[in-house]
Design a protein around this motif. Structure first.
Motif, mmCIF file in Angstrom:
data_model
loop_
_atom_site.group_PDB
_atom_site.id
_atom_site.type_symbol
_atom_site.label_atom_id
_atom_site.label_comp_id
_atom_site.label_asym_id
_atom_site.label_seq_id
_atom_site.Cartn_x
_atom_site.Cartn_y
_atom_site.Cartn_z
ATOM 1 N N TRP A 5 0.848 -1.193 0.000
ATOM 2 C CA TRP A 5 0.000 0.000 0.000
ATOM 3 C C TRP A 5 0.883 1.242 0.000
ATOM 4 C CZ3 TRP A 5 -5.269 -0.676 -0.107
ATOM 5 C CH2 TRP A 5 -5.736 -1.951 0.202
ATOM 6 N N ARG A 72 -11.835 0.366 1.985
ATOM 7 C CA ARG A 72 -12.858 1.169 1.298
ATOM 8 C C ARG A 72 -12.678 0.998 -0.207
ATOM 9 N NH1 ARG A 72 -13.217 6.378 5.047
ATOM 10 N NH2 ARG A 72 -14.004 5.280 6.869
ATOM 11 N N ASP A 73 -13.632 1.512 -0.949
ATOM 12 C CA ASP A 73 -13.556 1.523 -2.421
ATOM 13 C C ASP A 73 -13.306 0.134 -2.999
ATOM 14 O OD1 ASP A 73 -13.846 4.327 -2.341
ATOM 15 O OD2 ASP A 73 -11.681 4.597 -2.178
ATOM 16 N N GLU A 76 -9.613 -1.127 -2.661
ATOM 17 C CA GLU A 76 -8.520 -0.382 -3.295
ATOM 18 C C GLU A 76 -7.958 0.722 -2.407
ATOM 19 O OE1 GLU A 76 -7.012 -1.312 -6.197
ATOM 20 O OE2 GLU A 76 -8.332 -3.037 -5.841
ATOM 21 N N THR A 77 -8.680 1.082 -1.354
ATOM 22 C CA THR A 77 -8.238 2.119 -0.417
ATOM 23 C C THR A 77 -8.224 1.520 0.981
ATOM 24 O OG1 THR A 77 -9.215 3.853 -1.783
ATOM 25 C CG2 THR A 77 -8.751 4.413 0.515
ATOM 26 N N THR A 94 -4.333 7.595 4.548
ATOM 27 C CA THR A 94 -5.093 6.947 3.492
ATOM 28 C C THR A 94 -4.133 6.372 2.458
ATOM 29 O OG1 THR A 94 -6.947 8.467 3.818
ATOM 30 C CG2 THR A 94 -6.900 7.244 1.757
ATOM 31 N N TYR A 95 -4.209 5.063 2.255
ATOM 32 C CA TYR A 95 -3.338 4.348 1.325
ATOM 33 C C TYR A 95 -4.140 3.857 0.126
ATOM 34 C CZ TYR A 95 0.040 3.952 5.157
ATOM 35 O OH TYR A 95 0.937 4.220 6.154
ATOM 36 N N LYS A 96 -3.449 3.739 -1.003
ATOM 37 C CA LYS A 96 -4.003 3.108 -2.197
ATOM 38 C C LYS A 96 -3.241 1.804 -2.425
ATOM 39 C CE LYS A 96 -7.046 6.146 -3.429
ATOM 40 N NZ LYS A 96 -8.445 5.855 -3.490
ATOM 41 N N ARG A 97 -3.977 0.775 -2.855
ATOM 42 C CA ARG A 97 -3.349 -0.526 -3.107
ATOM 43 C C ARG A 97 -2.362 -0.411 -4.257
ATOM 44 N NH1 ARG A 97 -4.504 -5.586 -1.646
ATOM 45 N NH2 ARG A 97 -6.612 -5.129 -0.888
#
Length: 100
Positions: A5, A72-73, A76-77, A94-97
């Motif tokens: 992430w 979330r999402d 993906e989040t 807040t991380y994104k995959r």
């Protein structure tokens, strides 16, 4: 929640030595740029949320922290909330995959 992430897209580029926002989640640990957290106790868990106590080590120091992860999402989040030891304050990230 397992996987790599990034706080920013550059954190997800493999081979970068300066990916300070990269977090790697495995079944029992979370790994950051200069520290590792080992689950010491699970407060609660579900398919999209984990609230646990972690024992961290890094840069010659050791500390404990409550960390909550919320997917979330569609997965993906990942929202990470760290509670301070005295639980009077918390920090959110807040991380994104990472796709690679």
């Amino acid at each position: 929640m397992r996987g790599r992430w990034g706080l920013v897209p550059a954190d997800c580029k493999k081979g970068r030595s300066d990916a300070k926002g990269l977090m790697i989640v495995s079944p029992t640990t979370i790994t950051f740029y200069e520290s590792v957290g080992q689950i010491s106790d699970i407060n609660s868990s579900s398919d999209d949320k984990l609230d646990a106590q972690f024992a961290f080590s890094g840069e010659g120091m050791n500390w404990n922290r409550d960390v909550t992860f919320q997917l979330r999402d569609g997965g993906e989040t990942l929202l990470r909330t760290d509670a301070d030891a005295d639980e009077s304050a918390s920090s959110r990230f807040t991380y994104k995959r990472c796709s690679n």
